[in-house]
Structure formats: C-alpha cells, structure tokens
Design a protein around this motif. Structure first.
Motif, short mmCIF file in Angstrom:
data_model
loop_
_atom_site.label_atom_id
_atom_site.label_comp_id
_atom_site.label_asym_id
_atom_site.label_seq_id
_atom_site.Cartn_x
_atom_site.Cartn_y
_atom_site.Cartn_z
N THR A 67 0.85 -1.19 0.00
CA THR A 67 0.00 0.00 0.00
C THR A 67 0.88 1.24 0.00
OG1 THR A 67 -1.77 -1.14 1.18
CG2 THR A 67 -1.80 1.28 1.23
N PRO A 68 0.86 2.05 -1.08
CA PRO A 68 1.77 3.18 -1.22
C PRO A 68 1.37 4.39 -0.36
CG PRO A 68 0.33 3.01 -3.11
CD PRO A 68 0.00 1.84 -2.24
N LYS A 69 2.22 5.42 -0.41
CA LYS A 69 1.99 6.65 0.35
C LYS A 69 1.35 7.70 -0.56
CE LYS A 69 6.14 5.88 3.18
NZ LYS A 69 7.47 6.44 3.58
N ALA A 70 0.59 8.60 0.06
CA ALA A 70 -0.03 9.69 -0.70
C ALA A 70 1.04 10.69 -1.13
CB ALA A 70 -1.08 10.39 0.15
N MET A 71 0.80 11.36 -2.27
CA MET A 71 1.77 12.30 -2.82
C MET A 71 2.12 13.41 -1.83
SD MET A 71 2.93 11.49 -5.79
CE MET A 71 3.70 13.06 -6.15
N ALA A 72 1.16 13.81 -1.01
CA ALA A 72 1.40 14.90 -0.05
C ALA A 72 2.56 14.59 0.89
CB ALA A 72 0.12 15.17 0.74
N GLU A 73 2.78 13.30 1.19
CA GLU A 73 3.85 12.92 2.10
C GLU A 73 5.23 13.12 1.47
OE1 GLU A 73 3.38 9.23 4.25
OE2 GLU A 73 1.22 9.24 3.83
N MET A 74 5.30 13.12 0.15
CA MET A 74 6.59 13.30 -0.51
C MET A 74 7.18 14.69 -0.26
SD MET A 74 7.65 12.94 -4.55
CE MET A 74 7.38 11.19 -4.72
N ALA A 75 6.29 15.68 0.00
CA ALA A 75 6.78 17.03 0.26
C ALA A 75 7.74 17.07 1.44
CB ALA A 75 5.60 17.97 0.51
N LYS A 76 7.54 16.15 2.39
CA LYS A 76 8.42 16.08 3.56
C LYS A 76 9.55 15.07 3.36
CE LYS A 76 4.76 17.29 6.86
NZ LYS A 76 3.98 16.82 8.05
N GLU A 77 9.21 13.93 2.72
CA GLU A 77 10.19 12.84 2.60
C GLU A 77 11.22 13.09 1.50
OE1 GLU A 77 10.06 7.96 2.88
OE2 GLU A 77 8.32 9.05 2.15
N LEU A 78 10.77 13.61 0.36
CA LEU A 78 11.66 13.89 -0.77
C LEU A 78 11.29 15.26 -1.32
CD1 LEU A 78 11.38 10.40 -2.57
CD2 LEU A 78 13.35 11.22 -1.26
N PRO A 79 11.57 16.34 -0.56
CA PRO A 79 11.09 17.69 -0.93
C PRO A 79 11.58 18.20 -2.28
CG PRO A 79 12.72 17.80 0.84
CD PRO A 79 12.36 16.36 0.69
N THR A 80 12.83 17.92 -2.64
CA THR A 80 13.36 18.41 -3.92
C THR A 80 12.63 17.77 -5.09
OG1 THR A 80 15.53 18.76 -2.93
CG2 THR A 80 15.43 18.66 -5.34
N SER A 81 12.47 16.47 -5.01
CA SER A 81 11.76 15.75 -6.08
C SER A 81 10.31 16.19 -6.16
CB SER A 81 11.84 14.23 -5.83
OG SER A 81 13.18 13.78 -5.92
#
Length: 669
Positions: A67-81
């Motif tokens: 079960t993947p993560k929501a895109m909103a979480e990427m802002a914190k986990e991989l902010p540059t990408s």
C-alpha cells in the motif's frame, strides 16, 4: 478481448509495444517510484493526486502488493523531487490541455518521467475537470464538451446513500475512495459468483484482496468493488473509474478468506451472499444494506436542495447549457404517465416521442374492462367494454397534455398482441370469470383461441386496428376529447398531439387507420367547436416499411424508428432468447456490442438511412425521429445525427446523456 469489446476497440488495430531504457526506483532510500494525476481523478478537484513508494519499482505501486503513500507525504520525505514534480504537473496540463496520468521514477535523486496520458476519471471528475479547465482557458467550450463521455453524466444523477440510514449503519472498515457514489449489494468473492447473483436479480459488491484483468467480468456485473490491498492507481481503481463503478481500495482492516468465503473486519464476519455497503466518496465500509437517497442534481430539480448549495448541480447545468447551445437534434422522452413526463421535462426533454398506451390498461379496474373487451365474441360486446375504457384513456391523456405544457406528445396506438393482457394463472382466470359473470371454460377457450405461435410477428400493432377498428376509434376519441378539454380549460394550455400507428409495412395499412383517425378527429372537433392541430405518422419497425418508405410517406406526417423491433426483424433475432448464444458471439467477436443496446449501424443503420432517403424523396420536410432504446446510447445518437433525424426519444433518466451526446455529434460531424 473483453476489454476491447467493452471500449469498442477493433481487433484489427492490434497491440502496440513501447521499448525504453530502464531506470531504477529501488536503488535505495533516495530513490522512489509512483503514479500521479494532475487533478483528482475521483472528483476532479484541482489537487496533486497520486501515490508513491520509496525504494520500489513501478509494479509495486500498481499491482497492489504494497500500500503506497499519498503524494502529499513526498513534500516532507523527498522535498526536492516533490517540487520538481509540481513543475512537471503544471507543464503537462498546459501542453496537453487535459488532466494527465503520469508515471515517474526517482533514481538517486534524479527525476525521470516514464510516460503520460490523458487520465481516466469518474463521471463527476470528467464534468468538473472540463468546466474548470474551460474557465482556466486551458480548453475551449467545444473541446470541453467533447472531453466529457456522454455516459458519465449519468453518475451525477445516480442515488447516494440516505444520510439518516448512513448514520444508523455500522462502520466496519475504511479504505481509499477510488470511485464515488454509494453501492449496496450481496458479497461476491469471484467474478463467477457476481455473475450468478446478478442473473438471479440481486445486486452485488465484488470483494477481492486485489483485482486482475480476470475479474473484469465480475466488475461489470457489480454495483461496486472493494479490495483490501492496493491504492488509487491499482487495477481495481483504474477499471472502476472507467466503468463508472463505486470503488474502495486498500481497505487494510478487511481480511478476505476465499476458501471459507468470509470477509472479516474486526469483530464482524460476513459470508458470501451477505449484504455490504460501500461509499466510494468517503472510503467507508458498512455492514448490511443501506437505503439510498437521490443525487444532489435530482434533489435540486425536486426542490429539496437550493441550486446555490450544490456545486455538482452548477457543474451539471453548465454542461447542459453548453450542450443545448451546440446541438441541432431535439431531445424527447418516452413517458406514459404525467410523473414520468414531468421528470423528463425537468431533465430537459422537449416533448414525448413515445407514449405506450398499452401500459395504461394495467392500472386499477381498467384491466378488467380491457379483458372484457378482448374476450368479447362480437363487435357489440367489444364496443360496450371500450366505452368503459374511454374515460380512463381520456383522463390519462389529459394528464400528459397538461404535464407537457404545449410540447409535442406522440401517442402510439395499441401495439402488443391481445393475449398479453389475459391472465395465465388459474386463480386469476377464475376471478375474471366471476367478475364478468361468464363460465370459466369460456375464459379458457377464448384464451386458447387467441394463442399465437409467434406473437411478436402476429396480430399486433396496426393489424389489431384493422381487425378491430373500434379499438382505434376509442383511442383516437380519447386523445381528441382530452386535447379539447385541455385547450378549452381555464388555463387554455396548448396541445400538440401526434398519433403514431405501429407496425406498418404497407401504405394501405396506414391509409386504413388514417381514415379512422381523421374521421373521429373531425367528429370531436365539430362537436366541441374547436380546431386541434395534429399529426399522424407511423413507426418504421419492419424492413418492408424502410424499403417502401417512399410509398408510406405519402400517408405519413412523420416517421419514428422503432429500433427495438427493427433490430429484431432485421437480424432475425429475439432479444428475449439471444442469451442462449450471445456470449459465444461476443467471444468470437461476431457481435462487438449488444445490438439491442447500441445500434447495428452497418445493418439496421442501412435500413434507417434508406428510409430517410426514400421518405424525404416523397416529402422533403418529413419529420423523423427514433424512439427505441438506442435513442439513449451516445454512439447511436451520433448515427442519428449523421442520418438526418430531427429528434431522439429516450427514457427520462437518459435525457441529459442524450443532450450531451447530440451536441458532441454536431461538433464531431
């Protein structure tokens, strides 16, 4: 094969294969892969929507294994990408001028866009995206109309769960909302079980750990789909959006045991066949059956909700106004009661294209008078029974004329064979004999005498009126007396009656019935001292009528194509019995579509084109319409536009679909 048939993809197109360099999202914690949408494909909202997995490959996301993560979480986990993806999102929409579904991989911090395509979306999302992108000047009004699948309008009109019933229902789990709306049905764990239940007449919710292409048939049969694994870009979610099905994915609290045929959610254990309810807008799962409520659009139309309080209704109205601006064909409805007519008018119907008068005879005591007429042994007895039926018919037509407020009303005279009105149950036959004060044996013998080996091609339609002219007289008198009553009433409502003679194959058949209609109309108008403008036409529903349309047009004011029967007679195919071989024909791709759902344009369509050409060679201004089930099918509506028809007439709920499809047909042709 099933996928191609569902979406009308010709087999001769073949299959394309893309070859590209490999990049790796599973190269470590600075790598990832995901699927994103430039807008929410479930409701159309302008938000960055999607999901991703760190240290994973694309297959891990779409297969539903993790079960993947929501895109909103990427802002914190991989902010540059994430910032890079936001720029890509904007660039894609400006370039393609549509909502995009794109796949990406991040390899050691470097972003790769693997592919992009116009994103699949729900009906609500399709409408919202089109309207809002037009406001943002990303697409023109015409393009926006063409971007909305006509069938998707239906999803704005479907019922949702009743709020009161929803509060009382026990919530047993929650997943990811992947297809909006409410669905209730019996639990089915396999495609075969779903198909079996629907054949029994039951509604079904397909419950799977995850779905695969093998489940497509079960998904087609289901009201909704529930999976315990996978995300909003999994197979289940994507296919559900395409099919317009309610869907919840990734319901991790749900455990499905195929062997035991159980679904477990905490303390609740449900078996296959038990009822379950899912809300694809919130992701909530409920035990049992939940009463549904009308959609927001319907509630606004019914005066139960203010238009200003419903953004969905505002979107609906915007699209309908656009459609009405561009279409050239009129949209009518098939309605037999004032309530049906009023609902159709609220949906935008511009008249009644088919009123089936036979449906009126089953209401209340009138069925007994109808049966008395059928069982009569001579004309005197028939006229006696018809005299009792006349007030009922007149009252019915008064209601329709008032409901339509001056719009045209096409009334088809009695069509089905008489034996359809007679009872088959011994108890009801005995009761009928007592009511009519005749021996039971007499009733049984008369029913036997009326038996036909092939009633569909037997004594029905205009043949009834020719054999028993008093039936045509009674119905015509009821129509014109009702018209006179409405015209001369306090409000003086205009009426536009159009009388339709069914199953005509010979010019002489129509001429015979026309003589009766004109004679009775003149009698009523003279007696009531009133002038009523009216038309008399016929249904084109047998091949001979299409072939000799130039002759028949001498007598007719209009043609209405009855494509249900025209399909049966042209294909030599019974829609009631085709189930015996239909699936085999689909598998062999003899039928790409059900010919009773979507018009056989290369066969039946040729007959329609011939009738149009020949009919208008006699009368250039001959009014032409269609009133079969095909009149609500977008593909068939496109054909009708190209064939030069003036209107299509469909069931009330299909009217908005027909309005949009007619506009699209004009824009495409």
């Amino acid at each position: 094969m099933l996928y191609r048939q569902q979406y009308g993809i010709p087999v001769e197109w073949g299959t394309a294969v893309t070859v590209q360099a490999m990049v790796f999202g599973n190269a470590g914690d600075d790598s990832a892969t995901g699927v994103a949408f430039t807008r929410d494909p479930a409701n159309g909202e302008k938000v960055f929507y999607g999901e991703y997995l760190v240290n994973a490959q694309g297959e891990d996301v779409v297969a539903g294994v993790r079960t993947p993560k929501a895109m909103a979480e990427m802002a914190k986990e991989l902010p540059t990408s994430f910032k890079q993806l936001e720029k890509v999102r904007s660039k894609l929409e400006k370039h393609f001028r549509d909502m995009q579904d794109f796949e990406f991989t991040i390899e050691h911090g470097r972003l790769f866009i693997l592919q992009t395509r116009n994103g699949k979306r729900t009906g609500l999302a399709a409408v919202r995206i089109a309207v809002e992108m037009q406001k943002e000047r990303l697409m023109s009004q015409e393009t926006a109309l063409l971007k909305i699948p006509a069938e998707s309008i239906d999803s704005l009109l479907v019922p949702v769960f009743d709020p009161k019933a929803l509060k009382a229902a026990p919530v047993i789990g929650k997943g990811l909302p992947a297809g909006p709306g409410g669905a209730t049905g019996r639990i089915a764990f396999t495609a075969a079980a779903a198909e079996l239940e629907t054949r029994k007449g039951n509604k079904v919710v397909l419950c799977r750990t995850e779905t695969s292409p093998d489940d497509l048939k079960g998904m087609l049969h289901s009201q909704g789909i529930l999976t315990s694994r996978g995300g909003v870009s999994s197979h289940a979610a994507l296919v559900a959006r395409q099919l317009g099905k309610v869907c919840i994915c990734g319901a991790g609290d749900i455990s499905i045991n195929y062997e035991r045929k159980t679904l477990t959610a905490g303390k609740f254990v449900l078996n296959e066949g038990d009822y379950i309810s899912i809300d694809g807008s919130t992701g909530l799962i409920y035990k049992g059956m939940i009463e549904s409520a009308d959609s927001e659009v319907t509630r606004v139309i019914d005066g139960k909700l203010k238009a200003s309080k419903s953004y969905t209704y505002q979107l609906f109205q915007t699209v309908m106004k656009w459609a009405d601006k561009h279409r050239t064909m009129n949209i009518r409805t098939n309605a037999d009661t004032p309530a049906m007519a009023q609902r159709a008018v609220a949906f935008g119907a511009e008249g009644i294209g088919l009123c089936r008068t036979e449906h009126m005879f089953f209401d209340g005591d009138r069925i007994d008078y109808m049966r008395q007429m059928i069982l009569a042994v001579d004309e005197v007895q028939r006229r006696s029974a018809l005299k009792k039926l006349l007030p009922f018919q007149r009252k019915d037509f008064v209601g329709l004329f008032k409901a339509m407020q001056g719009r045209p009303v096409t009334i088809r005279l009695l069509d089905p064979p008489l034996h359809e009105f007679l009872p088959h149950d011994d108890t009801v036959r005995r009761q009928l004999a007592q009511k009519l004060n005749v021996p039971l044996d007499f009733v049984i013998e008369r029913i036997k005498a009326l038996h036909e080996e092939n009633p569909m091609l037997g004594c029905r339609g205009c043949r009834l009126g020719i054999l028993y002219p008093e039936i045509t007289e009674m119905q015509t008198r009821a129509i014109f007396e009702a018209a006179a009553q409405v015209l001369k009433g306090k409000k003086g409502i205009k009426v536009k009656p159009e009388i339709m003679i069914p199953l005509v194959g010979f010019r002489q058949e129509l001429a015979d019935q026309l003589n009766i209609v004109h004679r009775v109309a003149k009698e009523v108008m003279t007696k009531r001292k009133i002038k009523i403008n009216y038309l008399v036409g016929t249904m084109i529903e047998v091949p001979r009528a299409a072939i000799t349309a130039d002759e028949i047009a001498h007598e007719a004011d209009f043609f209405s194509f009855g494509t249900n029967d025209l399909t049966q007679t042209a294909l030599g195919l019974s829609r009631d019995d085709m189930g015996l071989f239909y699936e085999a024909y689909q598998q062999k791709e003899i039928y790409n579509k059900n010919p009773f759902a979507s018009l056989d344009q290369t066969g039946v369509g040729k007959l329609i084109e011939l009738a149009v050409e020949r009919g208008r060679s006699t009368k250039p201004n001959l009014k032409l319409g269609i009133c079969g089930e095909h009149a609500g099918d977008p593909s068939s509506i496109d054909f009708c536009h190209r064939a030069g028809l003036d209107y299509v007439s469909c069931s009330p709920p299909r009217v908005p679909i027909a309005r949009l499809a007619a506009a699209q047909a004009k824009l495409l042709n």
